[in-house]
Design an enzyme around this catalytic site. Sequence first.
Site, PDB file in Angstrom:
ATOM      1  N   LYS A  33       0.840  -1.210   0.000  1.00  0.00           N
ATOM      2  CA  LYS A  33       0.000   0.000   0.000  1.00  0.00           C
ATOM      3  C   LYS A  33       0.870   1.253   0.000  1.00  0.00           C
ATOM      4  O   LYS A  33       0.652   2.167  -0.783  1.00  0.00           O
ATOM      5  CB  LYS A  33      -0.898   0.004   1.237  1.00  0.00           C
ATOM      6  CG  LYS A  33      -1.599   1.323   1.461  1.00  0.00           C
ATOM      7  CD  LYS A  33      -2.472   1.318   2.688  1.00  0.00           C
ATOM      8  CE  LYS A  33      -1.773   1.713   3.973  1.00  0.00           C
ATOM      9  NZ  LYS A  33      -1.524   3.150   4.146  1.00  0.00           N
ATOM     10  N   ASN A  34       1.868   1.280   0.890  1.00  0.00           N
ATOM     11  CA  ASN A  34       2.651   2.500   1.056  1.00  0.00           C
ATOM     12  C   ASN A  34       3.582   2.778  -0.124  1.00  0.00           C
ATOM     13  O   ASN A  34       4.162   3.859  -0.212  1.00  0.00           O
ATOM     14  CB  ASN A  34       3.465   2.443   2.351  1.00  0.00           C
ATOM     15  CG  ASN A  34       2.589   2.678   3.573  1.00  0.00           C
ATOM     16  OD1 ASN A  34       1.390   2.925   3.440  1.00  0.00           O
ATOM     17  ND2 ASN A  34       3.187   2.591   4.750  1.00  0.00           N
ATOM     18  N   CYS A  58      -4.957   8.405   9.819  1.00  0.00           N
ATOM     19  CA  CYS A  58      -4.984   7.690  11.101  1.00  0.00           C
ATOM     20  C   CYS A  58      -4.761   8.656  12.260  1.00  0.00           C
ATOM     21  O   CYS A  58      -3.934   9.569  12.167  1.00  0.00           O
ATOM     22  CB  CYS A  58      -3.850   6.666  11.156  1.00  0.00           C
ATOM     23  SG  CYS A  58      -4.237   5.117  10.377  1.00  0.00           S
ATOM     24  N   ASP A  74       5.204   0.751  11.888  1.00  0.00           N
ATOM     25  CA  ASP A  74       3.989   0.093  11.381  1.00  0.00           C
ATOM     26  C   ASP A  74       3.889  -1.372  11.808  1.00  0.00           C
ATOM     27  O   ASP A  74       2.891  -2.028  11.512  1.00  0.00           O
ATOM     28  CB  ASP A  74       3.927   0.186   9.849  1.00  0.00           C
ATOM     29  CG  ASP A  74       3.536   1.579   9.385  1.00  0.00           C
ATOM     30  OD1 ASP A  74       3.159   2.405  10.233  1.00  0.00           O
ATOM     31  OD2 ASP A  74       3.611   1.836   8.164  1.00  0.00           O
ATOM     32  N   ARG A 105       0.999  14.624  13.429  1.00  0.00           N
ATOM     33  CA  ARG A 105       1.432  14.530  12.035  1.00  0.00           C
ATOM     34  C   ARG A 105       1.324  15.853  11.262  1.00  0.00           C
ATOM     35  O   ARG A 105       0.505  16.014  10.357  1.00  0.00           O
ATOM     36  CB  ARG A 105       0.616  13.442  11.323  1.00  0.00           C
ATOM     37  CG  ARG A 105       0.805  12.087  11.956  1.00  0.00           C
ATOM     38  CD  ARG A 105       1.115  11.035  10.934  1.00  0.00           C
ATOM     39  NE  ARG A 105       0.002  10.219  10.582  1.00  0.00           N
ATOM     40  CZ  ARG A 105       0.072   9.179   9.748  1.00  0.00           C
ATOM     41  NH1 ARG A 105       1.194   8.874   9.150  1.00  0.00           N
ATOM     42  NH2 ARG A 105      -0.969   8.474   9.477  1.00  0.00           N
ATOM     43  N   ARG A 145      -8.440  -0.684   4.953  1.00  0.00           N
ATOM     44  CA  ARG A 145      -7.587   0.339   4.342  1.00  0.00           C
ATOM     45  C   ARG A 145      -6.235  -0.249   3.946  1.00  0.00           C
ATOM     46  O   ARG A 145      -5.604   0.250   3.004  1.00  0.00           O
ATOM     47  CB  ARG A 145      -7.346   1.487   5.336  1.00  0.00           C
ATOM     48  CG  ARG A 145      -8.571   2.352   5.563  1.00  0.00           C
ATOM     49  CD  ARG A 145      -8.205   3.540   6.418  1.00  0.00           C
ATOM     50  NE  ARG A 145      -6.958   4.119   5.950  1.00  0.00           N
ATOM     51  CZ  ARG A 145      -6.020   4.648   6.728  1.00  0.00           C
ATOM     52  NH1 ARG A 145      -6.191   4.685   8.023  1.00  0.00           N
ATOM     53  NH2 ARG A 145      -4.920   5.141   6.223  1.00  0.00           N
TER      54      ARG A 145
HETATM   55  C1  UD1 Z   1       4.503   6.954   6.282  1.00  0.00           C
HETATM   56  C2  UD1 Z   1       3.650   5.709   6.159  1.00  0.00           C
HETATM   57  C3  UD1 Z   1       3.178   5.249   7.536  1.00  0.00           C
HETATM   58  C4  UD1 Z   1       4.388   5.071   8.462  1.00  0.00           C
HETATM   59  C5  UD1 Z   1       5.253   6.327   8.480  1.00  0.00           C
HETATM   60  C6  UD1 Z   1       6.544   6.138   9.254  1.00  0.00           C
HETATM   61  C7  UD1 Z   1       2.585   5.881   3.998  1.00  0.00           C
HETATM   62  C8  UD1 Z   1       1.337   6.078   3.228  1.00  0.00           C
HETATM   63  N1  UD1 Z   1       2.504   5.996   5.325  1.00  0.00           N
HETATM   64  O1  UD1 Z   1       3.681   7.963   6.839  1.00  0.00           O
HETATM   65  O2  UD1 Z   1       2.487   4.012   7.374  1.00  0.00           O
HETATM   66  O3  UD1 Z   1       3.920   4.827   9.768  1.00  0.00           O
HETATM   67  O4  UD1 Z   1       5.624   6.690   7.132  1.00  0.00           O
HETATM   68  O5  UD1 Z   1       7.263   5.069   8.757  1.00  0.00           O
HETATM   69  O6  UD1 Z   1       3.620   5.624   3.437  1.00  0.00           O
HETATM   70  N2  UD1 Z   1       6.450  14.841  10.561  1.00  0.00           N
HETATM   71  C9  UD1 Z   1       6.576  16.157  10.925  1.00  0.00           C
HETATM   72  N3  UD1 Z   1       6.409  17.102   9.956  1.00  0.00           N
HETATM   73  C10 UD1 Z   1       6.124  16.783   8.663  1.00  0.00           C
HETATM   74  C11 UD1 Z   1       6.024  15.432   8.296  1.00  0.00           C
HETATM   75  C12 UD1 Z   1       6.200  14.489   9.292  1.00  0.00           C
HETATM   76  O7  UD1 Z   1       6.828  16.495  12.087  1.00  0.00           O
HETATM   77  O8  UD1 Z   1       5.976  17.705   7.827  1.00  0.00           O
HETATM   78  C13 UD1 Z   1       6.616  13.819  11.617  1.00  0.00           C
HETATM   79  C14 UD1 Z   1       5.383  12.973  11.836  1.00  0.00           C
HETATM   80  O9  UD1 Z   1       4.456  13.607  12.692  1.00  0.00           O
HETATM   81  C15 UD1 Z   1       5.972  11.733  12.449  1.00  0.00           C
HETATM   82  C16 UD1 Z   1       7.315  11.605  11.734  1.00  0.00           C
HETATM   83  O10 UD1 Z   1       7.600  12.882  11.195  1.00  0.00           O
HETATM   84  O11 UD1 Z   1       6.172  11.909  13.812  1.00  0.00           O
HETATM   85  C17 UD1 Z   1       7.384  10.580  10.633  1.00  0.00           C
HETATM   86  O12 UD1 Z   1       6.307  10.797   9.745  1.00  0.00           O
HETATM   87  P1  UD1 Z   1       6.384  10.441   8.200  1.00  0.00           P
HETATM   88  O13 UD1 Z   1       7.586   9.625   7.928  1.00  0.00           O
HETATM   89  O14 UD1 Z   1       6.193  11.710   7.434  1.00  0.00           O
HETATM   90  O15 UD1 Z   1       5.095   9.543   8.039  1.00  0.00           O
HETATM   91  P2  UD1 Z   1       4.137   9.471   6.773  1.00  0.00           P
HETATM   92  O16 UD1 Z   1       4.908   9.716   5.539  1.00  0.00           O
HETATM   93  O17 UD1 Z   1       2.920  10.263   7.044  1.00  0.00           O
END
Ligand code: UD1
Length: 429
Positions: A22-23, A126, A316, A131, A408
């Site tokens: 999915k990711n 989620c 995850d 985030r 999902r």
């Molecule tokens: C992706 C995955 C999710 C996984 C996560 C971490 C998908 C669709 N989802 O989510 O399943 O759990 O990676 O491996 O691929 N953050 C900030 N500012 C930002 C962006 C992120 O502070 O602008 C923080 C987030 O709150 C979190 C951390 O960075 O604490 C990691 O998040 P991120 O790697 O961005 O997760 P996703 O890409 O949303």
Amino acid sequence: MDRIKIVGGNKLNGVIPISGAKNAALPLMIASLLTDDTLTLENVPHLADVEQLIRILGNHGVDYSVNGRRERQDGAYSRTIHFTARNIVDTTAPYELVSRMRASFWVIGPLLARMGVATVSLPGGCAIGTRPVDLFIDGLRVLGADIEIENGYVKASAKGGLVGNRYTFPKISVGATHVLMMAATLAKGETILENAAQEPEVVNLADCLNAMGARVRGAGTPTITIEGVTSLSGARVRVIPDRIETGTYAMAVAMTGGDVILEGADGNLLSAALVTLGQAGAEISETNSGLRVVRNGHGIMPVDVTTQPFPGFPTDLQAQFMGLMTKAKGTSHITETIFENRFMHVQELARLGARISLSGQTAKIEGVERLKGAPVMATDLRASVSLVIAGLAAEGETTVNRVYHLDRGFERLEEKLTRCGAVVERISD
Ligand code: UD1
């Protein structure tokens, strides 16, 4: 609302086909916005999040057609989907669509790069922490975008086009790495992204972009270099196997005992989790068709883990591993470092008799000999599958409510488990 009923106690034995990730599928689908040609993706999983993203892309003008939707003998879907963004008809991603899935925010990168403008609602997804999207905004600004936040929308523009630059992520983010990498493919000049996410899904996206004519180097390492090109073309790309689904079923086998082949799985994508599972007592080996997971006789050993960005133990799989540890012969500790609010499964696992206490970002799990079935509530995607894992080993009946979370991210979960001897049934009201 659908529920899943599990009668625990059976070992898992047989073959579980692993779906496309999915990711990985989501960012690859979003990359179709970068070209007016057709991007063909193979091995796309059939999941609610994929269908939702198809709707969001459709709103921007992306046509799609599905073929290769052959039901394999083992019951897994392997779908090939063609995406064509000949004309972008709308550069706004509205709240009604984006609020349901955080990854849909990522359209901001390709829309801005190709159209010079994008208006995207702040995301939902989620409920596992705040985030924020600050890294996306900072990074796109460094590439020359003007960005304002107004009425819940991020309004980005780069009238003369984006311009390559150097950006060091202050924190590792998978999504922000995807977005900046996509945006930089059509920027003028060279972009260097430092402290980038190294997840296999980032590599899958970089390979896809390169197949489309982009010049991306270093994906899978902390430094990614992108030389901008003026346009991208179509390509045919395969979605990698789902490492989280792989790890989840491996943990389910470790929990119940048994012997299962995870067909199509790639162990290199989750080495850290497999090492941990080995320490917990599962035997894992590579076979011609995937991975074999066995646990016989001896019990589950307690292992401490801390979640980390790739190549560390993935967040995850944290909930699923906690499900497994509830029955370990001793006490283990699980520390969550990626998301601040990712322990919602703790209360639900406790309903099955698990003994878990929380102190900040660390959970202490005292293994119990027996879990007992109970009604439980799925709270997010990975948390809900940890309840399934616990339910498979609990005495009696466990009902998991709100299974739309599972739909999902897990393709045909009940079917895959049932075929290996579990008693799992979906109940639709
Ligand atoms: C992706 C995955 C999710 C996984 C996560 C971490 C998908 C669709 N989802 O989510 O399943 O759990 O990676 O491996 O691929 N953050 C900030 N500012 C930002 C962006 C992120 O502070 O602008 C923080 C987030 O709150 C979190 C951390 O960075 O604490 C990691 O998040 P991120 O790697 O961005 O997760 P996703 O890409 O949303």
